[in-house]
Design a protein around this motif. Structure first.
Motif, mmCIF file in Angstrom:
data_model
loop_
_atom_site.group_PDB
_atom_site.id
_atom_site.type_symbol
_atom_site.label_atom_id
_atom_site.label_comp_id
_atom_site.label_asym_id
_atom_site.label_seq_id
_atom_site.Cartn_x
_atom_site.Cartn_y
_atom_site.Cartn_z
ATOM 1 N N ILE A 29 0.869 -1.171 -0.006
ATOM 2 C CA ILE A 29 -0.089 0.078 -0.099
ATOM 3 C C ILE A 29 0.853 1.123 0.165
ATOM 4 C CG2 ILE A 29 -1.427 1.273 1.211
ATOM 5 C CD1 ILE A 29 -2.755 -1.377 2.380
ATOM 6 N N ILE A 30 0.668 2.158 -0.981
ATOM 7 C CA ILE A 30 1.591 3.307 -1.237
ATOM 8 C C ILE A 30 0.740 4.617 -0.701
ATOM 9 C CG2 ILE A 30 2.871 4.783 -2.896
ATOM 10 C CD1 ILE A 30 2.841 1.940 -4.420
ATOM 11 N N ARG A 31 1.067 5.277 0.233
ATOM 12 C CA ARG A 31 0.484 6.276 0.757
ATOM 13 C C ARG A 31 1.267 7.546 0.162
ATOM 14 N NH1 ARG A 31 -3.141 4.329 4.357
ATOM 15 N NH2 ARG A 31 -2.676 2.400 5.398
ATOM 16 N N LYS A 37 -4.195 10.181 -2.350
ATOM 17 C CA LYS A 37 -3.676 9.604 -3.544
ATOM 18 C C LYS A 37 -3.083 8.192 -2.840
ATOM 19 C CE LYS A 37 -2.419 13.285 -6.186
ATOM 20 N NZ LYS A 37 -1.511 13.930 -7.034
ATOM 21 N N VAL A 38 -3.797 7.257 -2.400
ATOM 22 C CA VAL A 38 -3.368 5.994 -1.764
ATOM 23 C C VAL A 38 -3.647 5.041 -2.879
ATOM 24 C CG1 VAL A 38 -3.878 4.393 -0.083
ATOM 25 C CG2 VAL A 38 -4.447 6.579 0.438
ATOM 26 N N ARG A 39 -2.421 4.405 -3.165
ATOM 27 C CA ARG A 39 -2.452 3.450 -4.273
ATOM 28 C C ARG A 39 -2.021 2.085 -3.617
ATOM 29 N NH1 ARG A 39 -2.698 6.230 -8.812
ATOM 30 N NH2 ARG A 39 -1.752 5.034 -10.272
ATOM 31 N N VAL A 40 -2.499 1.114 -4.652
ATOM 32 C CA VAL A 40 -1.938 -0.386 -3.960
ATOM 33 C C VAL A 40 -1.507 -1.085 -5.297
ATOM 34 C CG1 VAL A 40 -3.593 -0.483 -2.118
ATOM 35 C CG2 VAL A 40 -4.402 -1.225 -4.553
ATOM 36 N N VAL A 41 -0.432 -1.974 -4.820
ATOM 37 C CA VAL A 41 0.118 -2.893 -5.988
ATOM 38 C C VAL A 41 -0.307 -4.248 -5.621
ATOM 39 C CG1 VAL A 41 2.428 -3.890 -6.532
ATOM 40 C CG2 VAL A 41 2.296 -1.359 -5.825
ATOM 41 N N ILE A 42 -0.822 -4.931 -6.657
ATOM 42 C CA ILE A 42 -1.680 -6.303 -6.589
ATOM 43 C C ILE A 42 -0.796 -7.017 -7.378
ATOM 44 C CG2 ILE A 42 -3.856 -7.530 -7.032
ATOM 45 C CD1 ILE A 42 -5.085 -4.683 -6.907
ATOM 46 N N GLU A 43 -0.679 -8.212 -6.880
ATOM 47 C CA GLU A 43 0.037 -9.711 -7.290
ATOM 48 C C GLU A 43 -0.831 -9.939 -8.776
ATOM 49 O OE1 GLU A 43 0.232 -12.599 -4.837
ATOM 50 O OE2 GLU A 43 1.641 -11.749 -3.498
ATOM 51 N N GLY A 44 0.076 -10.006 -9.948
ATOM 52 C CA GLY A 44 -0.165 -10.398 -11.143
ATOM 53 C C GLY A 44 -1.204 -9.413 -11.910
ATOM 54 N N VAL A 45 -1.685 -8.205 -11.553
ATOM 55 C CA VAL A 45 -2.321 -7.060 -11.845
ATOM 56 C C VAL A 45 -1.676 -6.023 -12.369
ATOM 57 C CG1 VAL A 45 -4.408 -5.714 -11.573
ATOM 58 C CG2 VAL A 45 -4.212 -8.175 -10.719
ATOM 59 N N ASN A 46 -1.861 -5.215 -13.696
ATOM 60 C CA ASN A 46 -1.364 -4.081 -14.044
ATOM 61 C C ASN A 46 0.210 -4.330 -14.103
ATOM 62 O OD1 ASN A 46 -1.751 -1.493 -15.081
ATOM 63 N ND2 ASN A 46 -1.698 -0.517 -12.894
ATOM 64 N N VAL A 47 0.672 -5.149 -14.697
ATOM 65 C CA VAL A 47 1.896 -5.753 -15.145
ATOM 66 C C VAL A 47 2.408 -5.052 -16.177
ATOM 67 C CG1 VAL A 47 3.512 -7.453 -15.651
ATOM 68 C CG2 VAL A 47 1.695 -7.937 -14.241
ATOM 69 N N GLY A 48 3.623 -4.072 -16.043
ATOM 70 C CA GLY A 48 4.133 -3.178 -17.150
ATOM 71 C C GLY A 48 5.564 -3.699 -17.413
ATOM 72 N N LYS A 49 6.322 -3.279 -18.610
ATOM 73 C CA LYS A 49 7.643 -3.509 -18.764
ATOM 74 C C LYS A 49 8.546 -2.567 -18.398
ATOM 75 C CE LYS A 49 6.667 -6.727 -22.396
ATOM 76 N NZ LYS A 49 7.085 -8.076 -22.137
ATOM 77 N N ILE A 70 -2.269 1.004 -8.550
ATOM 78 C CA ILE A 70 -3.548 1.135 -8.934
ATOM 79 C C ILE A 70 -4.016 2.161 -7.964
ATOM 80 C CG2 ILE A 70 -5.824 0.334 -9.508
ATOM 81 C CD1 ILE A 70 -4.557 -2.220 -10.508
ATOM 82 N N HIS A 71 -5.042 3.116 -8.136
ATOM 83 C CA HIS A 71 -5.822 3.880 -7.068
ATOM 84 C C HIS A 71 -6.621 2.955 -6.320
ATOM 85 C CE1 HIS A 71 -7.937 6.981 -5.170
ATOM 86 N NE2 HIS A 71 -7.009 7.625 -5.398
ATOM 87 N N ILE A 72 -6.714 3.158 -4.990
ATOM 88 C CA ILE A 72 -7.220 2.161 -3.883
ATOM 89 C C ILE A 72 -8.916 2.222 -4.289
ATOM 90 C CG2 ILE A 72 -7.703 3.858 -2.045
ATOM 91 C CD1 ILE A 72 -6.598 1.313 -0.211
ATOM 92 N N SER A 73 -9.320 3.325 -4.709
ATOM 93 C CA SER A 73 -10.944 3.545 -5.209
ATOM 94 C C SER A 73 -11.238 2.425 -6.393
ATOM 95 C CB SER A 73 -11.295 4.648 -5.577
ATOM 96 O OG SER A 73 -10.445 5.160 -6.702
#
Length: 121
Positions: A29-31, A37-49, A70-73
């Motif tokens: 969780i990135i605050r 502007k609270v964002r979350v990183v999820i395993e296997g989702v929104n993968v970029g190079k 990804i934004h927490i909302s």
């Protein structure tokens, strides 16, 4: 500081954006400096190079796949048993001489987990 009802390790489903419908567990969780502007990183989702330059003795160069935040909302708690998204509430119960704060499913009233338990003064 923004209080979020989600925490690290929770199963979530993406409810908006190009990754809509994908599920995974929260890695981080990135605050931000702004409370909205609270964002979350999820395993296997929104993968970029990411293109990384080689540094002698430190790391190999190349193209790596990383999970972007990804934004927490745009995510919701996901009940893996029922296979559906769930709204989470927080309630405080008094049981004897203990005060228990817990997260619960708003639709069914089932307890998801305990946040804390302490003695009543």
């Amino acid at each position: 500081m923004v209080k979020t009802k989600l925490k690290k390790g929770d199963p979530v489903i993406v409810i908006a954006g190009k990754e809509k419908g994908k599920t995974g567990k929260i890695k981080q969780i990135i605050r931000g400096s702004d409370p909205n502007k609270v964002r979350v990183v999820i395993e296997g989702v929104n993968v970029g190079k990411k293109h990384v330059k080689h540094i002698e003795g430190v790391r190999e160069g190349g193209i790596f796949e990383i999970e972007r935040p990804i934004h927490i909302s745009n995510v919701a708690y996901y009940d893996e048993e029922k296979g559906e998204k769930v709204k989470i509430g927080i309630r405080i119960r008094e049981e004897g001489n203990k005060i228990i704060k817990e997260r619960y499913n708003k639709k069914t009233g089932e307890t998801i987990d305990q946040i804390y338990e302490k003695e009543k003064k």
